[in-house]
Design an enzyme around this catalytic site. Sequence first.
Site, mmCIF file in Angstrom:
data_model
loop_
_atom_site.group_PDB
_atom_site.id
_atom_site.type_symbol
_atom_site.label_atom_id
_atom_site.label_comp_id
_atom_site.label_asym_id
_atom_site.label_seq_id
_atom_site.Cartn_x
_atom_site.Cartn_y
_atom_site.Cartn_z
ATOM 1 N N SER A 6 1.092 -1.219 -0.113
ATOM 2 C CA SER A 6 -0.083 0.170 -0.013
ATOM 3 C C SER A 6 0.786 1.316 -0.155
ATOM 4 C CB SER A 6 -0.796 0.228 1.221
ATOM 5 O OG SER A 6 -1.593 1.301 1.446
ATOM 6 N N HIS A 31 -1.029 -0.828 -4.391
ATOM 7 C CA HIS A 31 -2.348 -0.603 -3.938
ATOM 8 C C HIS A 31 -2.239 1.045 -3.492
ATOM 9 C CE1 HIS A 31 -6.221 -1.531 -1.844
ATOM 10 N NE2 HIS A 31 -5.813 -0.328 -1.021
ATOM 11 N N ASP A 33 -4.358 3.849 -1.878
ATOM 12 C CA ASP A 33 -5.795 4.162 -1.026
ATOM 13 C C ASP A 33 -6.037 5.683 -1.262
ATOM 14 O OD1 ASP A 33 -5.817 1.951 0.861
ATOM 15 O OD2 ASP A 33 -3.804 2.241 1.212
ATOM 16 N N MET A 35 -8.345 8.709 -0.475
ATOM 17 C CA MET A 35 -9.149 9.409 0.626
ATOM 18 C C MET A 35 -9.592 10.545 0.533
ATOM 19 S SD MET A 35 -7.361 7.116 3.909
ATOM 20 C CE MET A 35 -6.820 5.406 3.660
ATOM 21 N N HIS A 64 -7.979 1.840 -4.519
ATOM 22 C CA HIS A 64 -9.347 1.843 -3.958
ATOM 23 C C HIS A 64 -9.949 3.165 -3.592
ATOM 24 C CE1 HIS A 64 -11.108 0.613 0.157
ATOM 25 N NE2 HIS A 64 -12.097 1.006 -0.489
ATOM 26 N N MET A 66 -11.789 5.500 -1.771
ATOM 27 C CA MET A 66 -12.704 5.635 -0.292
ATOM 28 C C MET A 66 -12.931 6.986 -0.323
ATOM 29 S SD MET A 66 -10.021 3.373 2.474
ATOM 30 C CE MET A 66 -8.620 3.690 1.462
ATOM 31 N N MET A 135 -12.141 -5.292 4.351
ATOM 32 C CA MET A 135 -11.433 -4.587 5.052
ATOM 33 C C MET A 135 -11.182 -5.123 6.428
ATOM 34 S SD MET A 135 -10.129 -1.930 3.275
ATOM 35 C CE MET A 135 -9.464 -0.627 4.659
ATOM 36 N N GLY A 140 -9.345 4.613 6.722
ATOM 37 C CA GLY A 140 -9.071 5.741 7.094
ATOM 38 C C GLY A 140 -7.532 6.266 7.297
ATOM 39 N N PHE A 141 -6.799 5.296 8.083
ATOM 40 C CA PHE A 141 -5.467 5.436 8.306
ATOM 41 C C PHE A 141 -4.822 4.287 8.351
ATOM 42 C CE2 PHE A 141 -8.099 8.572 10.742
ATOM 43 C CZ PHE A 141 -7.639 9.534 10.411
ATOM 44 N N GLY A 143 -1.693 1.653 9.570
ATOM 45 C CA GLY A 143 -0.903 1.146 10.709
ATOM 46 C C GLY A 143 -1.976 0.657 12.050
ATOM 47 N N ASP A 171 -7.370 -6.233 3.325
ATOM 48 C CA ASP A 171 -6.634 -4.906 3.509
ATOM 49 C C ASP A 171 -6.776 -4.372 5.126
ATOM 50 O OD1 ASP A 171 -5.247 -2.520 3.623
ATOM 51 O OD2 ASP A 171 -6.406 -1.460 2.200
ATOM 52 N N GLY A 172 -5.615 -4.299 5.777
ATOM 53 C CA GLY A 172 -5.725 -3.780 7.072
ATOM 54 C C GLY A 172 -4.927 -4.488 8.114
ATOM 55 N N GLY A 173 -3.974 -4.070 8.854
ATOM 56 C CA GLY A 173 -3.329 -4.789 9.866
ATOM 57 C C GLY A 173 -2.426 -5.981 9.357
ATOM 58 N N GLY A 193 0.860 -2.293 4.163
ATOM 59 C CA GLY A 193 1.677 -0.971 4.200
ATOM 60 C C GLY A 193 2.831 -0.874 4.810
#
Length: 216
Positions: A6, A31, A33, A35, A64, A66, A135, A140-141, A143, A171-173, A193
């Site tokens: 990401s 990827h 993001d 926003m 993506h 968002m 997700m 939104g953020f 990390g 996607d996420g963590g 990311g």
Amino acid sequence: MLIAPSLLAADFSRLAAEVQKVEAAGADWLHFDIMDGHFVPNITMGPLIVKSLRRHTGLFFDVHLMIENPERYLADFVHAGADAVTVSAEACTHLHRVLQEIRRLGVKAGVALNPATPLAVLDYVLDELDLILLMSVNPGFGGQEFIPAVLPKIARAKEMLAGRNVLLSVDGGINAQTASLVAAAGADVAVAGTAVFGQDDVVQAVKMLRTGKKPV
């Protein structure tokens, strides 16, 4: 799994070099993001960043959106060089129409679901999909920590897609440990990311995501 670093976690002062570094390390996709500060509480980048990086890499560009009213910007991102455009289901009033338009523009069409959004949202658009993005954090953020409750959702989505040529992305963590969990649940693509761009040894980072362990 395919590994999709990401760009949100990259060093924005040297984006082209960062992208070329992850490509050389064996990443499969890049990827983006996107926003807008409305659908999510953050502002990141627009089509100009996508366009500026397109000439520096042959990676598959996974975009993506968002953002609110994503249908307004589909053509901008496709013309900038996106290979796939994913919209957040929660941001689309007419999801089926938006997916049709993405495909009409000649790229792969995806839908993203936030952690609390049920898979039933996809029941009547499956024939318009090339990609589902689940997700595993609230968007939104970068990390954030992985939400374990998404794992059974991944498995159910995989069952839903049986016999269909639709990729399942998460996607996420995502790190080496959670990547192995989402792979076991049925994910085809892992978006990561800081687990890639935040590491000193990017080659090893990509291998660890793909295998769930340090390379020998």
